[in-house]
Design an enzyme around this catalytic site. Structure first.
Site, PDB file in Angstrom:
ATOM      1  N   TYR A 140       1.979   2.876   4.567  1.00 46.11           N
ATOM      2  CA  TYR A 140       1.240   3.852   3.763  1.00 46.11           C
ATOM      3  C   TYR A 140       1.484   5.278   4.275  1.00 46.11           C
ATOM      4  O   TYR A 140       0.679   6.166   4.055  1.00 46.11           O
ATOM      5  CB  TYR A 140      -0.263   3.574   3.832  1.00 46.11           C
ATOM      6  CG  TYR A 140      -0.784   2.474   2.942  1.00 46.11           C
ATOM      7  CD1 TYR A 140      -0.262   1.193   2.986  1.00 46.11           C
ATOM      8  CD2 TYR A 140      -1.836   2.711   2.074  1.00 46.11           C
ATOM      9  CE1 TYR A 140      -0.757   0.185   2.192  1.00 46.11           C
ATOM     10  CE2 TYR A 140      -2.351   1.709   1.273  1.00 46.11           C
ATOM     11  CZ  TYR A 140      -1.800   0.442   1.333  1.00 46.11           C
ATOM     12  OH  TYR A 140      -2.312  -0.556   0.544  1.00 46.11           O
ATOM     13  N   LYS A 191       5.849  -8.484  10.960  1.00 38.46           N
ATOM     14  CA  LYS A 191       7.062  -9.146  10.462  1.00 38.46           C
ATOM     15  C   LYS A 191       8.185  -8.581  11.320  1.00 38.46           C
ATOM     16  O   LYS A 191       9.142  -7.970  10.827  1.00 38.46           O
ATOM     17  CB  LYS A 191       7.238  -8.833   8.968  1.00 38.46           C
ATOM     18  CG  LYS A 191       8.371  -9.579   8.301  1.00 38.46           C
ATOM     19  CD  LYS A 191       8.122 -11.074   8.134  1.00 38.46           C
ATOM     20  CE  LYS A 191       9.362 -11.749   7.553  1.00 38.46           C
ATOM     21  NZ  LYS A 191       9.271 -13.216   7.573  1.00 38.46           N
ATOM     22  N   ASP A 224       4.235 -14.005   6.931  1.00 41.42           N
ATOM     23  CA  ASP A 224       4.415 -15.102   5.968  1.00 41.42           C
ATOM     24  C   ASP A 224       3.778 -16.392   6.494  1.00 41.42           C
ATOM     25  O   ASP A 224       3.038 -17.088   5.788  1.00 41.42           O
ATOM     26  CB  ASP A 224       5.902 -15.298   5.618  1.00 41.42           C
ATOM     27  CG  ASP A 224       6.814 -15.279   6.843  1.00 41.42           C
ATOM     28  OD1 ASP A 224       6.356 -14.867   7.932  1.00 41.42           O
ATOM     29  OD2 ASP A 224       7.985 -15.677   6.726  1.00 41.42           O
ATOM     30  N   ASP A 248      -4.050  -5.109   4.304  1.00 36.26           N
ATOM     31  CA  ASP A 248      -4.579  -5.021   2.941  1.00 36.26           C
ATOM     32  C   ASP A 248      -4.360  -6.337   2.200  1.00 36.26           C
ATOM     33  O   ASP A 248      -5.277  -6.898   1.589  1.00 36.26           O
ATOM     34  CB  ASP A 248      -3.858  -3.867   2.220  1.00 36.26           C
ATOM     35  CG  ASP A 248      -4.477  -3.570   0.866  1.00 36.26           C
ATOM     36  OD1 ASP A 248      -5.686  -3.830   0.692  1.00 36.26           O
ATOM     37  OD2 ASP A 248      -3.764  -3.068  -0.024  1.00 36.26           O
ATOM     38  N   ASP A 252      -7.321  -9.480   1.154  1.00 39.17           N
ATOM     39  CA  ASP A 252      -7.598  -9.994  -0.207  1.00 39.17           C
ATOM     40  C   ASP A 252      -7.534 -11.520  -0.212  1.00 39.17           C
ATOM     41  O   ASP A 252      -8.388 -12.193  -0.792  1.00 39.17           O
ATOM     42  CB  ASP A 252      -6.562  -9.455  -1.208  1.00 39.17           C
ATOM     43  CG  ASP A 252      -7.001  -8.150  -1.856  1.00 39.17           C
ATOM     44  OD1 ASP A 252      -7.690  -7.357  -1.180  1.00 39.17           O
ATOM     45  OD2 ASP A 252      -6.671  -7.914  -3.043  1.00 39.17           O
TER      46      ASP A 252
HETATM   47  N1  GGG Z   1     -12.768  -0.231  -3.257  1.00 35.90           N
HETATM   48  C1  GGG Z   1     -11.434  -0.321  -2.879  1.00 35.90           C
HETATM   49  C2  GGG Z   1     -10.459   0.115  -3.919  1.00 35.90           C
HETATM   50  O1  GGG Z   1     -10.744   0.819  -4.853  1.00 35.90           O
HETATM   51  N2  GGG Z   1      -9.250  -0.352  -3.725  1.00 35.90           N
HETATM   52  C3  GGG Z   1      -8.171   0.010  -4.568  1.00 35.90           C
HETATM   53  C4  GGG Z   1      -6.875  -0.134  -3.853  1.00 35.90           C
HETATM   54  O2  GGG Z   1      -5.873  -0.430  -4.465  1.00 35.90           O
HETATM   55  N3  GGG Z   1      -6.869   0.086  -2.570  1.00 35.90           N
HETATM   56  C5  GGG Z   1      -5.720   0.010  -1.794  1.00 35.90           C
HETATM   57  C6  GGG Z   1      -6.048   0.087  -0.353  1.00 35.90           C
HETATM   58  O3  GGG Z   1      -7.153  -0.229   0.057  1.00 35.90           O
HETATM   59  O4  GGG Z   1      -5.174   0.455   0.407  1.00 35.90           O
END
Ligand code: GGG
Length: 356
Positions: A140, A191, A224, A248, A252
């Protein structure tokens, strides 16, 4: 007795972010009324994709000095079908994380009482993790560019940047988290077989910092293989540290394995406490269900509990968590948890649990 005062900015953002932050403010008011020991002075900031389409700006440059003076920020979600996702991310949430020095993204994941994991063989107490996501750089970093556009030879570079400073502070934070937990176990994810510069540096610094924490058991996974381990052996994990992108993605997956992304919180922390930390649900703006009143507000409630704890309001944070857990043990559940309750039903249930 004077009340402890906390100055909070809310940034509801887009889609269901607006709805879940609104619900959370009702819950926070109920907590303040019950405790009578602290006041949250809330200031809403209408920084959203809707506003961007009108003004051309998400965060006005002039707002930064004032923003830095809040004690904490409660954030909803970002993302709109009307604005390219990379624009909303890079103009709203990422500047907040970067300019407010929120270099740690802390994501606790566990199966709340009454809920179950979709993993058939996983008892609820076998999935209790904390993911420490590096939050300032890596994939990022925003470095790169495009050349030869509109030709068959278009070149796009996306440069991941890894610095010793950011890796080391993340590792130290992760070891502290692991050390504070019962199992004292830290798994580092990279990785580094494929990404042989930055992530080899991650490996190296992990082992350096580990020497200061001999009481913490460590292991190392490639990302992985980690996804497989999360699904097949959830009980083998406790605290996990990963890069910005890997953290990230893994969180999820972790949230889904714990029952729903609708219950997963996150804290964007400035551990130096120089700038406000920001608390937000893991989930995004979910345009498909925005406005339907069925979003699960529990992830934002849990994020608000983490905010209260960060502000030193541990009793209120525990109180809110008990109310959340009483609710997950009831049949008042939104559709993501296979229920038919609305967001307001869940909110009212949590408020009732706070008051009773
Ligand atoms: N509430 C978290 C949100 O809006 N996430 C959207 C998103 O794509 N976030 C990417 C990240 O957390 O880096």
């Amino acid at each position: 007795m004077s009340l402890r005062q906390h100055k909070i900015a809310t940034i509801p953002g887009d889609g269901i972010g607006v709805e879940v932050v609104d619900a959370t403010l009702k819950v926070l008011q109920a907590l303040q009324d019950m405790h009578q020991t602290f006041t949250l002075n809330i200031e809403p900031l209408d920084w959203s994709s809707k506003n961007y389409l009108i003004t051309g700006t998400y965060i006005p440059e002039s707002a930064w000095p004032k923003l830095k003076a809040y004690d904490a920020i409660l954030f909803g979600a970002v993302g709109s079908p009307d604005v390219p996702d990379d624009i909303s991310l890079w103009k709203l949430i990422l500047p907040l994380r970067k300019r407010l020095n929120q270099y740690i993204n802390l994501r606790p994941i566990r199966v709340l009482p009454g809920l179950s994991s979709p993993l058939k063989s996983c008892a609820p107490d076998q999935l209790d993790w904390v993911i420490v996501r590096e939050n300032s750089e890596g994939e990022y970093a925003g470095q790169g560019g495009v050349s030869h556009e509109d030709t068959p030879y278009t070149i796009a570079n996306e440069v991941a940047v890894f610095t010793r400073t950011a890796i080391e502070r993340t590792m130290r934070f992760a070891f502290e988290v692991a050390d504070s937990r019962h199992r004292k176990k830290l798994t580092m994810v990279t990785k580094s077989n494929a990404q042989r510069f930055g992530l080899v540096l991650w490996d190296q610094i992990f082992y350096e910092v580990a020497k200061d924490y001999p009481q913490v058991e460590t292991d190392r996974m490639l990302v992985d293989a980690m996804t497989v381990r999360m699904v097949l052996k959830p009980q083998s994990l406790d605290t996990v540290v990963a890069t910005n992108l890997h953290g990230d993605i893994l969180s999820d997956l972790a949230a889904a394995l714990a029952g729903s992304i609708g219950v997963a919180p996150s804290s964007n922390l400035d551990p130096t406490r120089k700038f406000p930390s920001m608390f937000e649900p893991i989930h995004g703006s979910a345009p498909d269900i925005a406005g339907m009143g069925i979003a699960n507000p529990l992830a934002t409630f849990w994020s608000a509990a983490e905010m209260l704890r960060w502000l030193g309001e541990g009793d209120a944070a525990d109180h809110l968590m008990r109310a959340i857990e009483e609710t997950t043990q009831s049949d008042v559940r939104t559709p993501d948890l296979q229920g038919s309750a609305t967001m307001m039903d869940v909110t009212n249930k949590v408020i009732w649990a706070i008051q009773n």
